[in-house]
Design a protein around this motif. Structure first.
Motif, PDB file in Angstrom:
ATOM      1  N   PHE A  29       1.116  -0.981  -0.217  1.00 27.31           N
ATOM      2  CA  PHE A  29       0.122   0.076  -0.078  1.00 27.31           C
ATOM      3  C   PHE A  29       1.325   1.091  -0.336  1.00 27.31           C
ATOM      4  N   GLU A  32       0.786   8.277  -0.415  1.00 24.36           N
ATOM      5  CA  GLU A  32       1.759  10.024   0.044  1.00 24.36           C
ATOM      6  C   GLU A  32       1.913  10.344   0.737  1.00 24.36           C
ATOM      7  N   HIS A  38      -8.475   8.414   4.293  1.00 25.13           N
ATOM      8  CA  HIS A  38      -9.787   8.974   3.665  1.00 25.13           C
ATOM      9  C   HIS A  38     -10.508   6.988   3.698  1.00 25.13           C
ATOM     10  N   HIS A  41      -9.153   5.286   0.564  1.00 26.84           N
ATOM     11  CA  HIS A  41      -8.007   4.504   0.868  1.00 26.84           C
ATOM     12  C   HIS A  41      -8.376   3.148   1.461  1.00 26.84           C
ATOM     13  N   ARG A  43     -10.487   1.413   0.324  1.00 23.78           N
ATOM     14  CA  ARG A  43      -9.961   0.414  -0.417  1.00 23.78           C
ATOM     15  C   ARG A  43      -8.999  -0.437  -1.048  1.00 23.78           C
ATOM     16  N   ALA A  44      -8.260   0.462  -0.992  1.00 21.39           N
ATOM     17  CA  ALA A  44      -6.799  -0.075  -1.381  1.00 21.39           C
ATOM     18  C   ALA A  44      -6.185  -0.765  -0.921  1.00 21.39           C
ATOM     19  N   LEU A 225      -1.033  -3.465  -7.287  1.00 20.57           N
ATOM     20  CA  LEU A 225      -2.193  -2.692  -7.702  1.00 20.57           C
ATOM     21  C   LEU A 225      -3.173  -1.156  -6.734  1.00 20.57           C
ATOM     22  N   CYS A 226      -3.609  -0.821  -8.001  1.00 20.06           N
ATOM     23  CA  CYS A 226      -3.106   0.816  -7.622  1.00 20.06           C
ATOM     24  C   CYS A 226      -4.768   1.097  -7.977  1.00 20.06           C
ATOM     25  N   GLU A 229      -6.501   5.343 -12.499  1.00 19.46           N
ATOM     26  CA  GLU A 229      -6.468   6.975 -13.311  1.00 19.46           C
ATOM     27  C   GLU A 229      -4.873   6.374 -13.277  1.00 19.46           C
ATOM     28  N   PHE A 255      -7.738  -1.278 -10.309  1.00 24.19           N
ATOM     29  CA  PHE A 255      -9.282  -0.985  -9.524  1.00 24.19           C
ATOM     30  C   PHE A 255      -9.669   0.354  -9.412  1.00 24.19           C
ATOM     31  N   GLY A 256     -11.126   0.102  -9.671  1.00 21.98           N
ATOM     32  CA  GLY A 256     -12.178   1.524  -9.411  1.00 21.98           C
ATOM     33  C   GLY A 256     -11.293   1.860  -8.030  1.00 21.98           C
ATOM     34  N   LEU A 258     -12.962   3.934  -5.796  1.00 18.30           N
ATOM     35  CA  LEU A 258     -14.344   4.063  -4.177  1.00 18.30           C
ATOM     36  C   LEU A 258     -14.346   5.425  -3.753  1.00 18.30           C
ATOM     37  N   LEU A 265     -13.399  13.348  -1.338  1.00 18.05           N
ATOM     38  CA  LEU A 265     -12.439  11.775  -1.110  1.00 18.05           C
ATOM     39  C   LEU A 265     -11.147  12.579  -2.139  1.00 18.05           C
ATOM     40  N   SER A 266     -10.345  13.414  -1.495  1.00 18.23           N
ATOM     41  CA  SER A 266      -9.546  14.177  -2.174  1.00 18.23           C
ATOM     42  C   SER A 266      -8.446  14.596  -1.142  1.00 18.23           C
ATOM     43  N   LYS A 267      -7.543  14.510  -0.922  1.00 22.52           N
ATOM     44  CA  LYS A 267      -6.451  14.817  -0.462  1.00 22.52           C
ATOM     45  C   LYS A 267      -6.538  16.119  -0.191  1.00 22.52           C
TER      46      LYS A 267
HETATM   47  P1  ATP Z   1      -6.225  11.506  -3.589  1.00 24.30           P
HETATM   48  O1  ATP Z   1      -6.559  11.920  -4.887  1.00 24.30           O
HETATM   49  O2  ATP Z   1      -7.556  11.756  -2.015  1.00 24.30           O
HETATM   50  O3  ATP Z   1      -5.728  12.594  -3.209  1.00 24.30           O
HETATM   51  P2  ATP Z   1      -4.409   9.354  -3.323  1.00 24.30           P
HETATM   52  O4  ATP Z   1      -4.908   8.469  -5.495  1.00 24.30           O
HETATM   53  O5  ATP Z   1      -3.038  10.744  -5.282  1.00 24.30           O
HETATM   54  O6  ATP Z   1      -5.466  10.419  -3.142  1.00 24.30           O
HETATM   55  P3  ATP Z   1      -2.165   8.262  -2.455  1.00 24.30           P
HETATM   56  O7  ATP Z   1      -1.534   8.483  -1.062  1.00 24.30           O
HETATM   57  O8  ATP Z   1      -1.194   8.306  -3.411  1.00 24.30           O
HETATM   58  O9  ATP Z   1      -2.413   9.416  -2.646  1.00 24.30           O
HETATM   59  O10 ATP Z   1      -2.872   6.741  -2.310  1.00 24.30           O
HETATM   60  C1  ATP Z   1      -2.576   5.494  -1.933  1.00 24.30           C
HETATM   61  C2  ATP Z   1      -2.822   4.530  -3.235  1.00 24.30           C
HETATM   62  O11 ATP Z   1      -4.860   4.270  -2.536  1.00 24.30           O
HETATM   63  C3  ATP Z   1      -3.185   4.341  -4.431  1.00 24.30           C
HETATM   64  O12 ATP Z   1      -2.595   3.377  -4.766  1.00 24.30           O
HETATM   65  C4  ATP Z   1      -4.432   5.038  -5.015  1.00 24.30           C
HETATM   66  O13 ATP Z   1      -4.995   4.482  -6.515  1.00 24.30           O
HETATM   67  C5  ATP Z   1      -5.856   4.799  -3.242  1.00 24.30           C
HETATM   68  N1  ATP Z   1      -6.381   5.392  -3.302  1.00 24.30           N
HETATM   69  C6  ATP Z   1      -6.559   6.398  -2.974  1.00 24.30           C
HETATM   70  N2  ATP Z   1      -7.334   7.002  -3.154  1.00 24.30           N
HETATM   71  C7  ATP Z   1      -8.726   6.170  -3.485  1.00 24.30           C
HETATM   72  C8  ATP Z   1      -9.768   5.232  -3.893  1.00 24.30           C
HETATM   73  N3  ATP Z   1     -10.962   6.176  -3.415  1.00 24.30           N
HETATM   74  N4  ATP Z   1     -10.529   4.411  -4.621  1.00 24.30           N
HETATM   75  C9  ATP Z   1      -8.868   3.701  -3.910  1.00 24.30           C
HETATM   76  N5  ATP Z   1      -8.407   3.783  -3.521  1.00 24.30           N
HETATM   77  C10 ATP Z   1      -8.329   5.168  -3.373  1.00 24.30           C
END
Ligand code: ATP
Ligand code: MG
Length: 545
Positions: A29, A32, A38, A41, A43-44, A225-226, A229, A255-256, A258, A265-267
C-alpha cells in the motif's frame, strides 16, 4: 475471506500462482505522506492486504515520499496508526526515498542505453511540445545530444549546478505515441528542497512514474494494485522495469476508486478543509478521514464491511452515505449497550413519589444480545425526559407520548400520567407534574391497561450531565459541481446539553452506546468524567417514536 466481487484481482493472482509465474505474493500500500487517509484509501488497503493474505503472502506499507514538497512526519505516523487501527499489520514499512541511490543509478543506465536525455526546454515549452490527444508531440531540440554530454549534464544537475526548471532528465521513448504518458516523460527534475528523510542530500527528485515501478521491483512486489487512473501509466511502468533491466518484474493491476455521495475524497480538498478552518482538524467527526470516522464512532469492522459490500471492479463507484451508515448500525447493533440519555431535558416531578428516595429498576443492556447483561437504573421523584416527548394536549391518535391526562410507560420503570405543568416567567414549560402507579413496576401493568407509548428517561440526581454533538453532512446536498467552498454546510455541527443515565462509573473515549429511541453515540476524545461529550455516530433508522 475476500468478498466475491473482488474476484477479478484474486483470479489474476490465482492464475499467476498456478502457472508458476509467481511464488510468494507480495503487495504494497503506497500512500504519499501528505495528508491523512480517507475512506477511499480503505478500499486500497483492504484490497492490498486481503489479496496477499488470501495467498499467504505479505503486504508492505510503502511511503511514496519521492516528492519532497508536501511531506510531513505527522502524516507518516498517522498513516501507520490508521492501518493498524483497521487491523492490518504491514510486513515492512518502507520509504520510496530510501532507494534514491538506486534510482539515480537506473537513470544513468537509461542514459547509457541512449534512452534518456537532459532537456533544456522551459517547462512551458515542454508542455506545449507534448501535443495532445489529436496532435502528436514535437521532439525536443536537445533530444539527440550525446550520451557523454547527457551523463555530464545529469551529474551537474545532481551537483546543484542549475536552477530549478532549467533542466530535466527525460526518457527517450516516442513523442508521437498515442499514449501521452509515453511522450518522453520526465524522469527527474531539480528541486532545492529539504526532504523529510534524506534531508539536503538531493536537489534532483525522481518523478512518480519513474520511481514507483522501481520501488515495486526493488521490494519484490508481485502485484502492484492501484486505482484506475494509473491505467494509462501502465505502459510506462512496464517500460521502466524493462529498460532499467530490473531483475524482478512486478505487475500493475488497476481497480476502480471508491467515492461516497456528496462527500469529498481527495486529499487536496481535505487538506483545504483543515487549513481554511472549516473543520476542527483531520479528526473532525464530519470528515471522511479514517481518524474522523473513528472519532465519530465508526468501527474498523463497519468500515471493512462497507468497503467489501461496495465491491471491486475496474470502474469507479459512488456509494450512498446511507450505505455507510447502515454498516455502522449493523456493527454496533449487538456490540453497544442500550442506555438512556436525554438530549433536550424537561423535568418531570412525580407528585406521589416519596421525596428523597431513589430506587433501582432492572434494565437489559441489549435485548438482542443477552451477553451484555443487565444493569440497574435509578428512579425517583425527579426525572428528565426529552422535551419533544411531552405536549399539553394529545393532538391525535398517532401521538404515542406524554400529554396532560395521558398515561405512558417509562421504560423499565412505571406508568406515569401527566397532571399539571409549571411555567417559568416567560411562559415556557418548566416542569411537568405526574403521578405514577406503583402497581406497574417494570412496566408490568400492560395486562391491566395499555399506556400511550413508552418513553425513555433519566433520574435527575444520579444522571450525568453531558454534551451531545450531532452532525449533518459537511457538504450541502445536491451541491455537486459547485465551487468547493460554496458547497460547505456551515451549520453541520450542533451541540446539545442534557443528561445520560449513570450506566457506568466511567465513560471512556471511543466507547459506543445506543441511546434508546435516538441513535448510536460515541464518547469523544475531549470527554472526561466531569465533562462528558458524546458524538452521534448515526441516528437510529427507525426509533419507536
Ligand atoms: P487523493 O486523490 O485523495 O489525493 P491519492 O491517490 O493521491 O489520493 P495516495 O496517497 O497516492 O493518494 O493513495 C495511496 C493509494 O490509495 C493509491 O494506490 C491510490 O490508488 C489509492 N486510493 C486513493 N484514493 C482512493 C479511492 N478513493 N479509492 C480507492 N483507492 C484509492
Ligand atoms: Mg497518488
Amino acid at each position: 475471506m475476500m468478498n466475491e466481487t473482488s474476484n477479478f484481482i484474486k483470479t489474476i493472482v490465482q492464475n499467476d500462482i498456478e502457472s508458476g509465474k509467481v511464488k510468494n505474493v507480495i503487495t504494497r500500500f503506497p500512500p504519499e505522506p501528505n495528508a491523512y487517509l480517507h475512506i477511499g484509501h480503505a478500499r486500497a488497503i483492504i484490497t492490498d492486504f486481503e489479496i496477499a493474505e488470501a495467498f499467504n503472502g505479505e503486504t508492505n506499507l510503502r511511503f511514496d515520499d519521492t516528492n519532497p514538497a508536501k511531506e510531513d512526519e505527522e502524516f507518516v505516523d498517522a498513516i501507520i496508526n490508521d492501518i493498524e487501527w483497521l487491523g492490518y499489520h504491514p510486513k515492512k514499512i518502507c520509504y520510496g526515498s530510501d532507494y534514491f541511490d538506486t534510482k539515480y543509478e537506473m537513470a544513468i543506465r537509461l542514459i547509457k542505453k541512449g534512452l534518456a536525455y537532459v532537456d533544456e526546454q522551459t517547462p512551458e515549452e515542454i508542455v506545449a511540445n507534448r501535443g495532445n490527444f489529436n496532435e502528436s508531440g514535437k521532439n525536443s531540440p536537445w533530444r539527440d545530444r550525446s550520451i557523454e554530454e547527457n551523463l555530464e549534464l545529469f551529474e551537474n544537475m545532481k551537483n546543484g549546478m542549475y536552477k530549478e526548471g532549467e533542466k530535466v532528465l527525460r526518457a527517450k521513448i516516442d513523442m508521437s505515441s498515442p499514449n501521452i504518458n509515453m511522450r518522453d516523460p520526465i524522469l527527474y527534475r531539480i528541486l532545492f528542497m529539504h526532504h523529510h528523510r534524506q534531508k539536503d542530500k538531493w536537489c534532483i527528485y525522481p518523478m512518480y512514474d519513474f520511481a514507483h515501478p522501481l520501488q515495486d521491483s526493488i521490494e519484490g512486489v508481485t502485484h502492484s494494485l492501484c486505482s484506475i487512473e494509473f491505467e494509462n501509466h501502465r505502459p510506462l511502468y512496464d517500460w521502466v522495469v524493462k529498460e532499467c533491466e530490473m531483475e524482478h518484474v512486478p505487475q500493475q493491476i488497476e481497480f476502480g476508486r471508491l467515492n461516497i455521495e456528496n462527500t469529498v475524497l481527495s486529499k487536496r480538498y481535505l487538506r483545504e478543509l483543515v487549513s481554511l478552518g472549516f473543520v476542527e482538524g483531520y479528526d473532525d467527526p464530519r470528515m471522511p478521514t479514517l481518524v474522523g470516522l473513528k472519532r465519530r464512532g465508526y468501527t474498523p469492522s463497519a468500515i471493512k464491511n462497507f468497503v467489501k459490500a461496495s465491491g471491486l471492479s475496474k470502474v469507479n463507484s459512488t456509494i450512498s452515505l446511507s450505505m455507510l451508515e447502515h454498516f455502522v448500525r449493523e456493527d454496533l447493533k449487538l456490540k453497544a449497550k442500550r442506555i438512556m440519555a436525554v438530549t433536550n431535558p424537561l423535568l418531570l416531578i412525580i407528585d406521589n413519589y416519596e421525596e428523597g428516595k431513589v430506587e433501582y429498576v432492572e434494565a437489559i443492556n441489549n435485548q438482542e444480545n443477552p451477553e451484555l447483561g443487565e444493569r440497574l437504573m435509578a428512579f425517583s421523584k425527579y426525572l428528565y425526559i426529552n422535551k419533544d416527548d411531552f405536549i399539553l394536549e394529545k393532538p391525535n391518535k398517532k401521538w404515542k407520548r406524554l400529554a396532560l391526562n395521558v398515561e405512558v410507560r417509562l421504560m423499565y420503570a412505571y406508568f406515569i400520567k401527566a397532571v399539571s405543568v409549571d411555567y417559568d416567567e416567560d411562559g415556557n414549560i418548566e416542569a411537568v407534574h405526574c403521578t405514577y402507579d406503583p402497581e406497574t413496576k417494570s412496566g408490568s401493568g400492560f395486562d391491566i391497561r395499555k399506556p400511550n407509548g413508552t418513553l425513555t428517561f433519566v433520574e435527575k440526581t444520579t444522571a450525568k450531565k453531558a454534551l451531545f454533538n450531532i452532525f449533518e453532512p459537511l457538504f450541502i446536498e445536491g451541491s455537486e459541481g459547485k465551487d468547493f467552498k460554496d458547497r460547505i454546510n456551515h451549520n453541520s455541527w450542533y451541540t446539545y446539553e442534557g443528561y445520560v443515565e449513570k450506566a457506568k462509573d466511567e465513560f471512556n473515549e471511543l466507547e459506543s452506546f445506543q441511546f434508546i429511541r435516538d441513535g448510536y453515540y460515541t464518547v469523544d476524545k475531549n470527554s472526561n468524567n466531569d465533562n462528558l461529550i458524546f458524538n452521534q455516530t448515526v441516528a437510529l433508522k427507525s426509533s419507536f417514536k
